[in-house]
Design a protein around this motif. Structure first.
Motif, PDB file in Angstrom:
ATOM      1  N   PRO A 137      -1.205   9.416  13.240  1.00  0.00           N
ATOM      2  CA  PRO A 137      -1.216   8.402  12.181  1.00  0.00           C
ATOM      3  C   PRO A 137       0.090   8.396  11.403  1.00  0.00           C
ATOM      4  O   PRO A 137       0.615   9.442  11.037  1.00  0.00           O
ATOM      5  CB  PRO A 137      -2.396   8.802  11.295  1.00  0.00           C
ATOM      6  N   ILE A 138       0.611   7.204  11.175  1.00  0.00           N
ATOM      7  CA  ILE A 138       1.858   6.999  10.448  1.00  0.00           C
ATOM      8  C   ILE A 138       1.574   6.109   9.234  1.00  0.00           C
ATOM      9  O   ILE A 138       0.932   5.064   9.357  1.00  0.00           O
ATOM     10  CB  ILE A 138       2.915   6.303  11.346  1.00  0.00           C
ATOM     11  N   CYS A 139       2.064   6.511   8.085  1.00  0.00           N
ATOM     12  CA  CYS A 139       1.887   5.723   6.862  1.00  0.00           C
ATOM     13  C   CYS A 139       2.684   4.427   6.984  1.00  0.00           C
ATOM     14  O   CYS A 139       3.876   4.455   7.260  1.00  0.00           O
ATOM     15  CB  CYS A 139       2.369   6.524   5.653  1.00  0.00           C
ATOM     16  N   PRO A 140       2.043   3.269   6.764  1.00  0.00           N
ATOM     17  CA  PRO A 140       2.770   2.002   6.842  1.00  0.00           C
ATOM     18  C   PRO A 140       3.719   1.774   5.663  1.00  0.00           C
ATOM     19  O   PRO A 140       4.575   0.906   5.723  1.00  0.00           O
ATOM     20  CB  PRO A 140       1.662   0.950   6.854  1.00  0.00           C
ATOM     21  N   VAL A 141       3.619   2.580   4.612  1.00  0.00           N
ATOM     22  CA  VAL A 141       4.495   2.427   3.451  1.00  0.00           C
ATOM     23  C   VAL A 141       5.774   3.243   3.614  1.00  0.00           C
ATOM     24  O   VAL A 141       6.874   2.724   3.480  1.00  0.00           O
ATOM     25  CB  VAL A 141       3.760   2.836   2.144  1.00  0.00           C
ATOM     26  N   THR A 173      -3.959  11.328   5.224  1.00  0.00           N
ATOM     27  CA  THR A 173      -4.766  10.476   4.351  1.00  0.00           C
ATOM     28  C   THR A 173      -3.918   9.321   3.845  1.00  0.00           C
ATOM     29  O   THR A 173      -2.773   9.522   3.461  1.00  0.00           O
ATOM     30  CB  THR A 173      -5.268  11.284   3.129  1.00  0.00           C
ATOM     31  N   VAL A 174      -4.478   8.110   3.834  1.00  0.00           N
ATOM     32  CA  VAL A 174      -3.815   6.977   3.185  1.00  0.00           C
ATOM     33  C   VAL A 174      -4.665   6.553   1.991  1.00  0.00           C
ATOM     34  O   VAL A 174      -5.876   6.759   1.977  1.00  0.00           O
ATOM     35  CB  VAL A 174      -3.598   5.765   4.133  1.00  0.00           C
ATOM     36  N   GLY A 184       0.050   3.923  -0.096  1.00  0.00           N
ATOM     37  CA  GLY A 184       0.795   5.138   0.218  1.00  0.00           C
ATOM     38  C   GLY A 184      -0.093   6.156   0.906  1.00  0.00           C
ATOM     39  O   GLY A 184      -1.217   5.862   1.289  1.00  0.00           O
ATOM     40  N   CYS A 185       0.468   7.365   1.056  1.00  0.00           N
ATOM     41  CA  CYS A 185      -0.248   8.418   1.773  1.00  0.00           C
ATOM     42  C   CYS A 185      -0.095   9.752   1.062  1.00  0.00           C
ATOM     43  O   CYS A 185       0.556   9.851   0.024  1.00  0.00           O
ATOM     44  CB  CYS A 185       0.274   8.520   3.196  1.00  0.00           C
ATOM     45  N   ASP A 186      -0.665  10.793   1.666  1.00  0.00           N
ATOM     46  CA  ASP A 186      -0.572  12.134   1.102  1.00  0.00           C
ATOM     47  C   ASP A 186       0.852  12.673   1.124  1.00  0.00           C
ATOM     48  O   ASP A 186       1.158  13.660   0.462  1.00  0.00           O
ATOM     49  CB  ASP A 186      -1.514  13.089   1.829  1.00  0.00           C
ATOM     50  N   GLU A 187       1.769  12.019   1.828  1.00  0.00           N
ATOM     51  CA  GLU A 187       3.159  12.448   1.882  1.00  0.00           C
ATOM     52  C   GLU A 187       4.037  11.736   0.850  1.00  0.00           C
ATOM     53  O   GLU A 187       4.998  12.305   0.365  1.00  0.00           O
ATOM     54  CB  GLU A 187       3.737  12.201   3.283  1.00  0.00           C
ATOM     55  N   CYS A 188       3.730  10.476   0.525  1.00  0.00           N
ATOM     56  CA  CYS A 188       4.631   9.715  -0.347  1.00  0.00           C
ATOM     57  C   CYS A 188       4.073   9.451  -1.743  1.00  0.00           C
ATOM     58  O   CYS A 188       4.790   8.916  -2.589  1.00  0.00           O
ATOM     59  CB  CYS A 188       5.053   8.401   0.317  1.00  0.00           C
TER      60      CYS A 188
END
Length: 72
Positions: A27-31, A38-39, A49-53
């Protein structure tokens, strides 16, 4: 006598749930474009956003959460 390490196939299955010859999409965050687990969506269901951004903030420590009190 030392431990025998897991076979690489077993290690891959334990790590991903799939054998290495079954390439699974990540899974890749579209943002932000990073891999994520997780998004997060807004009230309309749009991904924001996601758990990374995204980061989590305590509302009690965030002046923007108290309209009209930012300058006090």
């Amino acid at each position: 006598m030392g431990l025998i390490p897991d076979d690489p196939i077993v290690a891959c299955i334990e790590r991903t749930g799939f054998p290495p010859w079954e390439k699974q999409a990540t899974p890749i965050c579209p943002v932000c474009g990073q891999e994520c687990e997780t998004v997060y969506c807004d009230a309309s269901g749009e991904i924001v956003g996601c758990d990374e951004c995204l980061c989590r903030k305590d509302a009690w420590e965030t002046p923007e959460c108290f309209p009209g009190k930012e300058n006090e």
